[in-house]
Design an enzyme around this catalytic site. Structure first.
Site, mmCIF file in Angstrom:
data_model
loop_
_atom_site.group_PDB
_atom_site.id
_atom_site.type_symbol
_atom_site.label_atom_id
_atom_site.label_comp_id
_atom_site.label_asym_id
_atom_site.label_seq_id
_atom_site.Cartn_x
_atom_site.Cartn_y
_atom_site.Cartn_z
ATOM 1 N N HIS A 9 0.828 -1.208 0.000
ATOM 2 C CA HIS A 9 0.000 0.000 0.000
ATOM 3 C C HIS A 9 0.862 1.258 0.000
ATOM 4 C CE1 HIS A 9 0.977 0.816 4.211
ATOM 5 N NE2 HIS A 9 0.834 -0.481 4.419
ATOM 6 N N GLY A 10 0.299 2.348 -0.507
ATOM 7 C CA GLY A 10 0.980 3.630 -0.425
ATOM 8 C C GLY A 10 1.170 4.063 1.021
ATOM 9 N N GLU A 11 1.982 5.084 1.208
ATOM 10 C CA GLU A 11 2.247 5.570 2.566
ATOM 11 C C GLU A 11 0.938 5.824 3.311
ATOM 12 O OE1 GLU A 11 5.065 9.070 4.130
ATOM 13 O OE2 GLU A 11 3.089 9.778 3.473
ATOM 14 N N THR A 13 -1.136 7.157 6.967
ATOM 15 C CA THR A 13 -0.979 8.261 7.917
ATOM 16 C C THR A 13 -0.036 7.870 9.053
ATOM 17 O OG1 THR A 13 -3.001 7.545 9.052
ATOM 18 C CG2 THR A 13 -3.219 9.280 7.383
ATOM 19 N N ASN A 15 2.386 5.473 8.736
ATOM 20 C CA ASN A 15 3.735 5.429 8.156
ATOM 21 C C ASN A 15 4.362 6.813 8.262
ATOM 22 O OD1 ASN A 15 2.680 3.280 5.439
ATOM 23 N ND2 ASN A 15 3.757 2.674 7.299
ATOM 24 N N ARG A 60 -6.012 0.871 3.906
ATOM 25 C CA ARG A 60 -4.852 1.421 3.199
ATOM 26 C C ARG A 60 -4.458 0.556 2.009
ATOM 27 N NH1 ARG A 60 -3.356 -0.600 8.194
ATOM 28 N NH2 ARG A 60 -1.463 -1.870 8.407
ATOM 29 N N GLU A 87 -1.513 -6.904 7.375
ATOM 30 C CA GLU A 87 -0.195 -6.700 7.961
ATOM 31 C C GLU A 87 -0.042 -7.617 9.171
ATOM 32 O OE1 GLU A 87 2.827 -6.285 8.101
ATOM 33 O OE2 GLU A 87 3.068 -4.141 7.721
ATOM 34 N N GLY A 183 3.649 -4.528 4.128
ATOM 35 C CA GLY A 183 5.071 -4.834 4.154
ATOM 36 C C GLY A 183 5.380 -6.245 4.594
#
EC number: 5.4.2.11
Length: 248
Positions: A9-11, A13, A15, A60, A87, A183
């Site tokens: 996923h993109g960055e 909040t 992260n 996310r 995750e 990740g």
């Protein structure tokens, strides 16, 4: 040859705030939304098309997938959501700032909690509001399936049934697959596909919002893997992930 595309996923909040997120359902930051848009652009430019998509039950990852499919004009394809792609659960660390945690417990200890294969972070108690048993999206899971904490070994164990029963058969049948996840759920897949050792997996970092392509043979053994995008940008992003658990 078959291709499989993975995207973290993109960055988010958290992260951006350098906090342990785990199963906490935070959204993308503005930068994360832009990363997902850019991922769609590079995939479309490189001629990728997908027949089916898989993601977690966390927004996310879902929003990243939506953004990618929207940008590729593929929002009509089937999307399968599974908690098995979530995750890893960071237990009692969820919500804590990584740098502050490193200052308190030491960088070496935080690296072990973040990156080791079989050492989990401190556990939650079942009455903690961060325990997923309180979340209606997990009401169909058994008590044994609901984590109080997880190491990467646990994440591999919960992910592999989805791979063997659903995703791998789809790839073998000729479907073009994209997985938008996290990740550590993606580290679990990379470890399995590439046979990465328990020692070496510690150093594997997956950057946000950058498509990772696997070229697979008919037995789904990797022939090649590479990120789409500027190699220097990919390298810098991976180094940034590695630095998150260091003291400021």
């Amino acid at each position: 040859m078959k291709k499989l595309v993975l995207i973290r996923h993109g960055e988010s909040t958290w992260n951006k705030e350098n906090r342990f997120t785990g199963w906490t359902d935070v959204d993308l930051s503005d930068e994360g939304r832009q990363q997902a848009t850019e991922a769609a652009e590079v995939l479309k430019r490189e001629g990728y098309v997908f027949d089916v998509a898989y993601t977690s039950v966390l927004k996310r990852a879902i929003r990243t997938l939506w953004t990618v499919l929207d940008g590729m004009d593929l929002m009509w394809i089937p999307v399968h959501r599974s908690w098995r792609l979530n995750e890893r659960h960071y237990g009692a660390l969820q919500g804590l700032n990584k740098a502050e945690t490193a200052a308190k417990f030491g960088e070496d200890q935080v690296k072990i909690w973040r990156r080791s294969y079989d050492i989990p972070p401190p556990v939650l108690t079942a009455d903690d509001p961060r325990f997923p048993g309180h979340d209606p999206r997990y009401q169909s899971l058994t008590k044994e399936e609901l984590p109080l904490t997880e190491c990467l070994k646990d994440t591999v164990a919960r992910f592999l049934p989805l791979w063997h029963d659903t995703i791998a058969p789809a790839i073998r049948s000729g479907q073009r697959v994209i997985i938008a996840a996290h990740g550590n759920s993606l580290r679990a897949l990379v470890k399995y596909l590439d046979g990465v050792s328990e020692a070496d997996i510690v150093e594997l970092n997956i950057p946000t919002g950058m498509p990772l392509v696997y070229e697979l043979d008919d037995d789904l053994k990797p022939l090649n893997r590479y990120y789409l995008g500027d190699p220097e940008k990919v390298k810098a992003a991976m180094e940034a992930v590695a630095a998150q658990g260091k003291k400021k």
